[in-house]
Design an enzyme around this catalytic site. Structure first.
Site, PDB file in Angstrom:
ATOM      1  N   ILE A   1       8.324  62.844 -46.536  1.00 46.24           N
ATOM      2  CA  ILE A   1       6.928  62.032 -47.626  1.00 46.24           C
ATOM      3  C   ILE A   1       5.249  62.650 -47.310  1.00 46.24           C
ATOM      4  O   ILE A   1       4.731  61.972 -47.966  1.00 46.24           O
ATOM      5  CB  ILE A   1       6.747  60.562 -47.019  1.00 46.24           C
ATOM      6  CG1 ILE A   1       6.672  60.473 -45.242  1.00 46.24           C
ATOM      7  CG2 ILE A   1       7.720  59.991 -47.356  1.00 46.24           C
ATOM      8  CD1 ILE A   1       5.947  58.334 -44.974  1.00 46.24           C
TER       9      ILE A   1
ATOM     10  N   GLY B   1       2.885  69.809 -42.831  1.00 45.68           N
ATOM     11  CA  GLY B   1       2.036  70.522 -42.550  1.00 45.68           C
ATOM     12  C   GLY B   1       2.752  72.090 -42.017  1.00 45.68           C
ATOM     13  O   GLY B   1       3.459  71.827 -42.549  1.00 45.68           O
TER      14      GLY B   1
ATOM     15  N   MET C   1       3.371  72.843 -38.849  1.00 41.98           N
ATOM     16  CA  MET C   1       4.367  72.859 -37.514  1.00 41.98           C
ATOM     17  C   MET C   1       4.656  71.620 -37.625  1.00 41.98           C
ATOM     18  O   MET C   1       5.992  71.245 -36.845  1.00 41.98           O
ATOM     19  CB  MET C   1       3.140  72.910 -36.379  1.00 41.98           C
ATOM     20  CG  MET C   1       2.804  73.975 -36.186  1.00 41.98           C
ATOM     21  SD  MET C   1       4.433  76.123 -36.203  1.00 41.98           S
ATOM     22  CE  MET C   1       4.676  75.636 -34.757  1.00 41.98           C
TER      23      MET C   1
ATOM     24  N   ASP D   1      -8.095  63.161 -32.655  1.00 40.86           N
ATOM     25  CA  ASP D   1      -7.319  64.720 -33.857  1.00 40.86           C
ATOM     26  C   ASP D   1      -7.964  63.569 -34.866  1.00 40.86           C
ATOM     27  O   ASP D   1      -7.929  63.257 -36.068  1.00 40.86           O
ATOM     28  CB  ASP D   1      -6.327  64.715 -34.414  1.00 40.86           C
ATOM     29  CG  ASP D   1      -6.307  66.060 -35.047  1.00 40.86           C
ATOM     30  OD1 ASP D   1      -7.572  66.668 -35.243  1.00 40.86           O
ATOM     31  OD2 ASP D   1      -5.436  66.131 -35.468  1.00 40.86           O
TER      32      ASP D   1
END
Length: 353
Positions: free
Chosen positions: A36, A39, A41, A154
């Site tokens: 779904i 990125g 990595m 993050d």
């Protein structure tokens, strides 16, 4: 039914090609269904917890990103497991984290909705009070995370989700770690460069670095632009470290002095001058907007805003991994490690007050 599924990766950030990985179709009680989001990595799959009969999201990190980084592996698991103990209406629940054949994965709450990043892509201005409420909700979630001694590391618009009802949730603890577990060691650099505090580029994350990211998001929400841009980790680091916060976009957006001061303090170059905790910045915002968190009409207005300007075809679950290009995370820019090593070997550039 096949005993395994093949997971493919983009290999962005200088990784020319990443081999697909055969992953067991079942991770404990969780059965993998389909991809779904992705990125460079890492990849997010939808799955179903067959024991509890509920949908989940599974974030899988390619083992090339952490094979030689035992510290990343340890922090990944410790942070995710600590985050799993945190429960709050504005936080995407983490159910489980583990590794299989050297590949890290996190099992999370499945959110059917869209991200703040996708709302921002519409370039539609949000009024000051709904914007303040959105940031306050984010800070409420951050406060709970910090009380559990977890540093997110993050925070960014693509990790702020909205469900189908317009409720805000902070997501993605793939880079988080639990404060106090490193015994004074310098941990690995993590985050997404536009939202990283100056000190995090050399491995110094703290609650104040999360607050810095909130300040950047607040600035972006009010101005529809990021205060600092760059083409490499080194360039971003130097701009966060040395460039003054651009005030003209805030002035053009009609942002008053009191709000500008909150943003400036949150994004201060030196962490000692930032808000000491999420509670402190929340109190500052509430001081400008009395009863902000108890205003039902404002809460409904905010939900209508994000629902009106949601993507026309939202994905079922989004975090920092989307099907549209996003600013690469640290894992997506491993090829730029040379910049990091040069920074760590020499004295940092002179800071400007």
């Amino acid at each position: 039914m096949s005993d395994s599924v093949t997971v493919t990766f983009d290999g962005q950030g200088g990784m020319d090609s990443l081999p697909p990985i055969a992953v067991p179709a079942r991770l404990g009680h969780v059965r993998l269904l389909h991809e779904i989001g992705r990125g460079g990595m890492s990849v997010v799959w939808k799955g179903i917890d067959e024991f509890l009969n509920r949908n989940v999201a599974i974030k899988l990190l390619h083992h090339s990103a952490i094979r030689a980084e035992t510290e990343i592996r340890r922090q990944f698991l410790e942070g995710a497991r600590a985050a799993a103990a945190v429960k709050h209406p504005y936080i995407v629940s983490v159910f489980h984290a583990d590794e299989i054949d050297g590949m890290m994965y996190i099992v999370m709450e499945y959110v059917e909705g869209f991200t703040l990043a996708e709302v921002l892509q519409r370039n539609l201005r949000i009024e000051h009070r709904p914007a303040a409420l959105m940031i306050a909700r984010m800070i409420q979630a951050l406060s709970v995370i910090h009380e559990a001694q977890v540093i997110h590391r993050d925070l960014k618009p693509s990790n702020v989700l909205f469900n189908r009802k317009g409720d805000l949730l902070v997501s993605d603890f793939g880079l988080s770690y639990q404060k106090g577990r490193l015994n004074g060691e310098t941990h690995t650099t993590s985050g997404t460069p536009p939202y990283m505090a100056p000190e995090t580029f050399t491995g110094d994350s703290s609650f104040q670095s999360d607050i810095y990211a909130v300040g950047i998001i607040y600035y972006e929400l009010l101005t529809q632009q990021r205060p600092f841009t760059g083409r490499s980790i080194l360039e971003y680091h130097l701009k966060h470290l040395n460039d003054p916060l651009p005030m003209e976009p805030l002035l053009q957006a009609g942002i008053g002095e009191d709000v500008r001061e909150i943003i400036q303090r949150a994004i201060h170059k030196k962490k000692m001058f930032r808000y000491k905790s999420a509670t402190h910045i929340l109190q500052a915002i509430e001081g400008l907007y009395p009863d902000l968190l108890n205003d039902v009409h404002l809460d409904n207005a905010l939900k209508h805003y994000v629902l009106d300007y949601r993507p026309k075809t939202p994905d079922s679950h989004q975090s920092d991994l989307t099907k549209t290009p996003q600013t690469p995370t640290y894992f997506d820019v491993l090829s730029q490690r040379a910049d990091q090593k040069r920074l760590q070997k020499r004295p940092p550039p002179t800071e400007k007050k």
